[in-house]
Design a protein around this motif. Structure first.
Motif, PDB file in Angstrom:
ATOM      1  N   GLU A   1      11.191  18.831   8.836  1.00  0.00           N
ATOM      2  CA  GLU A   1      11.189  18.914  10.298  1.00  0.00           C
ATOM      3  C   GLU A   1      10.642  17.634  10.916  1.00  0.00           C
ATOM      4  O   GLU A   1      11.067  17.212  11.995  1.00  0.00           O
ATOM      5  N   HIS A   2       9.702  17.017  10.213  1.00  0.00           N
ATOM      6  CA  HIS A   2       9.074  15.797  10.726  1.00  0.00           C
ATOM      7  C   HIS A   2       9.510  14.560   9.937  1.00  0.00           C
ATOM      8  O   HIS A   2       8.779  13.568   9.866  1.00  0.00           O
ATOM      9  N   GLY A   3      10.684  14.629   9.339  1.00  0.00           N
ATOM     10  CA  GLY A   3      11.255  13.466   8.670  1.00  0.00           C
ATOM     11  C   GLY A   3      10.853  13.284   7.227  1.00  0.00           C
ATOM     12  O   GLY A   3      11.220  12.278   6.607  1.00  0.00           O
ATOM     13  N   GLY A   4      10.117  14.218   6.665  1.00  0.00           N
ATOM     14  CA  GLY A   4       9.658  14.088   5.287  1.00  0.00           C
ATOM     15  C   GLY A   4      10.600  14.761   4.307  1.00  0.00           C
ATOM     16  O   GLY A   4      10.845  15.969   4.419  1.00  0.00           O
ATOM     17  N   LYS A   5      11.116  14.009   3.350  1.00  0.00           N
ATOM     18  CA  LYS A   5      12.097  14.560   2.420  1.00  0.00           C
ATOM     19  C   LYS A   5      11.651  14.460   0.957  1.00  0.00           C
ATOM     20  O   LYS A   5      12.418  14.775   0.057  1.00  0.00           O
ATOM     21  N   ASP A   6      10.429  14.006   0.721  1.00  0.00           N
ATOM     22  CA  ASP A   6       9.962  13.803  -0.651  1.00  0.00           C
ATOM     23  C   ASP A   6       8.525  14.274  -0.787  1.00  0.00           C
ATOM     24  O   ASP A   6       7.599  13.471  -0.893  1.00  0.00           O
ATOM     25  N   PRO A   7       8.299  15.588  -0.791  1.00  0.00           N
ATOM     26  CA  PRO A   7       6.921  16.105  -0.789  1.00  0.00           C
ATOM     27  C   PRO A   7       6.085  15.671  -1.987  1.00  0.00           C
ATOM     28  O   PRO A   7       4.858  15.587  -1.887  1.00  0.00           O
ATOM     29  N   HIS A   8       6.724  15.409  -3.113  1.00  0.00           N
ATOM     30  CA  HIS A   8       5.967  15.002  -4.298  1.00  0.00           C
ATOM     31  C   HIS A   8       5.985  13.496  -4.511  1.00  0.00           C
ATOM     32  O   HIS A   8       5.546  12.998  -5.552  1.00  0.00           O
ATOM     33  N   GLY A   9       6.483  12.753  -3.515  1.00  0.00           N
ATOM     34  CA  GLY A   9       6.439  11.301  -3.560  1.00  0.00           C
ATOM     35  C   GLY A   9       5.185  10.787  -2.888  1.00  0.00           C
ATOM     36  O   GLY A   9       4.267  11.547  -2.535  1.00  0.00           O
TER      37      GLY A   9
ATOM     38  N   PHE B   1       0.831  -1.210   0.000  1.00  0.00           N
ATOM     39  CA  PHE B   1       0.000   0.000   0.000  1.00  0.00           C
ATOM     40  C   PHE B   1       0.865   1.260   0.000  1.00  0.00           C
ATOM     41  O   PHE B   1       1.897   1.330   0.666  1.00  0.00           O
ATOM     42  N   SER B   2       0.432   2.250  -0.762  1.00  0.00           N
ATOM     43  CA  SER B   2       1.052   3.576  -0.724  1.00  0.00           C
ATOM     44  C   SER B   2      -0.042   4.617  -0.874  1.00  0.00           C
ATOM     45  O   SER B   2      -1.159   4.310  -1.335  1.00  0.00           O
ATOM     46  N   LEU B   3       0.246   5.826  -0.478  1.00  0.00           N
ATOM     47  CA  LEU B   3      -0.715   6.909  -0.660  1.00  0.00           C
ATOM     48  C   LEU B   3      -0.989   7.118  -2.140  1.00  0.00           C
ATOM     49  O   LEU B   3      -0.117   6.906  -2.985  1.00  0.00           O
ATOM     50  N   VAL B   4      -2.213   7.549  -2.455  1.00  0.00           N
ATOM     51  CA  VAL B   4      -2.523   7.879  -3.843  1.00  0.00           C
ATOM     52  C   VAL B   4      -2.458   9.388  -4.082  1.00  0.00           C
ATOM     53  O   VAL B   4      -2.625   9.854  -5.204  1.00  0.00           O
ATOM     54  N   THR B   5      -2.216  10.133  -3.027  1.00  0.00           N
ATOM     55  CA  THR B   5      -2.008  11.571  -3.146  1.00  0.00           C
ATOM     56  C   THR B   5      -0.588  11.894  -2.687  1.00  0.00           C
ATOM     57  O   THR B   5      -0.032  11.195  -1.831  1.00  0.00           O
TER      58      THR B   5
ATOM     59  N   ASN C   1       2.763  13.357  -0.905  1.00  0.00           N
ATOM     60  CA  ASN C   1       3.034  13.530   0.517  1.00  0.00           C
ATOM     61  C   ASN C   1       2.757  14.941   1.023  1.00  0.00           C
ATOM     62  O   ASN C   1       2.399  15.119   2.194  1.00  0.00           O
ATOM     63  N   TRP C   2       2.927  15.945   0.170  1.00  0.00           N
ATOM     64  CA  TRP C   2       2.738  17.321   0.645  1.00  0.00           C
ATOM     65  C   TRP C   2       1.311  17.556   1.128  1.00  0.00           C
ATOM     66  O   TRP C   2       1.058  18.495   1.891  1.00  0.00           O
TER      67      TRP C   2
END
Length: 426
Positions: free
Chosen positions: A77-85, A58-62, A64-65
């Motif tokens: 800041e919260h560990g997210g490095k791929d906003p468009h992934g 499973f992965s998000l369909v939208t 990450n941003w």
């Protein structure tokens, strides 16, 4: 003598929140900001559904941003490095674990709420598996996906057929050897069919009326375009369909492997067998309607219509973007099959991907329609002090998702605090 629910010994809170998922925790975040005494009751453990009711791939369909839980937006800041992934299951649960820790809600886990009863003098009795509580106000944040839908004909299927609902699916290896029938082509059905297909399993798919959309178009994720166009800000009160939009099926698309379209016609070219809507069963033979072509054409029409709205937006705003194109079918059924013999086709498993129905029978207040859905305006019901959160299209497209639940929770809590203040003045 038995202790009355109205006894001083009964635990009382200004607000009881039912459900410890993203909606209930978002409510707790804003209740803490407002200094409101409250308790969150969760029958399993917080964010249980995300950890226990998603398949392995499973992965998000939208992108990450769009993950914008209150005080915990997806960011470096919260560990997210791929906003468009698109976060995978483990990454989603890591993100949620950080949110749970940051909110630090007053939660009691393993407590099932069995009855919520309005009191004549105001407030509510809350009966649970661990005793009784009272509250001035109650927020029902248990979502709207409660009872898996499985048709009654399933009872007549051969006993050797393994049957599971989409919430129970984990991976292809967990199913017995043999071919698989997936019933339903919404987000879960289309992605589970793809998961099985990519694993080399022979898949038969009963296609429903779900629409589809492109993953990327004219240089950007379609979600990025729609956000820029203001689609995700449209409230149910201004949407062309008004409350009817709540009945819409989600578009199928995937975030798997960096994101791509899901094209059922392409799967058919690769060996997946497609059927129309499942209608009946005679012995070992399933019967289908002859609407496959219509369903595929309808899904493609939505796909092209969304892209067309993006084309119009680009033209009207003079945006420099790569050229667009219209989707043209890569496959069409030459003749639709109306029957499927399970034994002859070696089908050993059926996965029901046809959704859920709500179950709010534990809420004993006159706020529901004939289909069991609560009537409300942005989560505020006609029953004083009773609220709902986390429902699809509670207000906007993102209401039941990470992207919009914060706005809904903030609105509900602000309404709740104002109502509480008025009551004290009175």
């Amino acid at each position: 003598m038995p202790t009355s629910i109205t006894s001083l010994k009964t635990p009382h809170h200004s607000v009881i929140v039912v459900g410890g998922g993203q909606a209930g925790l978002s409510a707790s975040y804003y209740l803490q900001q407002q200094g409101v005494d409250h308790l969150v009751l969760e029958k399993h453990s917080v964010t249980h559904t995300w950890r226990n009711q998603r398949w392995d791939a499973f992965s998000l369909v939208t992108p990450n941003w769009q993950c914008a839980l209150p005080g915990y937006r997806y960011s470096e800041e919260h560990g997210g490095k791929d906003p468009h992934g698109f976060m995978k299951k483990d990454q989603i649960n890591d993100y949620l674990a950080g949110f749970v820790k940051a909110v630090n809600a007053p939660v009691r886990e393993g407590v099932a709420v069995r009855r919520v009863i309005p009191r004549a003098a105001g407030g509510f009795e809350v009966h649970t598996s661990h005793g009784e509580f009272t509250a001035d106000q109650v927020i029902c944040a248990s979502g709207g996906y409660h009872t898996p839908i499985i048709p009654r004909l399933a009872e007549r299927l051969p006993v050797g057929i393994t049957q599971i609902h989409s919430e129970q699916y984990r991976n292809p290896q967990a199913l017995p050897q043999g071919n698989v029938l997936v019933v339903g082509s919404g987000q879960s059905g289309a992605q589970i069919a793809e998961d099985l297909h990519l694993a080399g399993r022979k898949v038969y798919l009963a296609v429903g009326d779900a629409p589809r959309c492109a993953r990327f178009y004219r240089g950007k994720d379609v979600v990025d375009w729609l956000a820029e166009m203001g689609y995700y800000q449209i409230g149910v009160d201004t949407h062309p369909l008004r409350e009817g939009v709540r009945d819409n099926t989600n578009h199928y698309v995937t975030g798997r492997d960096g994101g791509r379209d899901i094209d059922l016609r392409k799967f058919a070219l690769e060996g997946m067998e497609l059927f129309g809507r499942l209608e009946g069963l005679q012995g070992d033979v399933l019967q289908f309607s002859g609407n496959l072509s219509e369903s595929l054409d309808s899904a493609d029409a939505v796909y092209n219509r969304i892209n067309g709205s993006i084309d119009k937006y680009i033209a009207e705003h003079g945006i420099d973007a790569p050229a667009g194109e219209r989707y043209e079918p890569v496959w069409a059924p030459s003749q639709e099959r109306g029957e499927l013999n399970l034994a002859e086709q070696g089908i050993t498993s059926i996965i029901w991907c046809i959704g859920f129905t709500p179950d709010f029978t534990w809420v004993e207040a006159p706020v529901f329609n004939g289909r069991g859905h609560p009537g409300h305006v942005r989560g505020v019901t006609a029953q004083p002090g009773l609220y709902f959160l986390g429902l699809p299209w509670l207000y906007t497209w993102g209401s039941g998702r990470f992207s919009g639940v914060a706005r809904d929770a903030e609105y509900v809590v602000e309404h709740l605090v104002r109502a509480q203040a008025k009551h004290k003045v009175a």
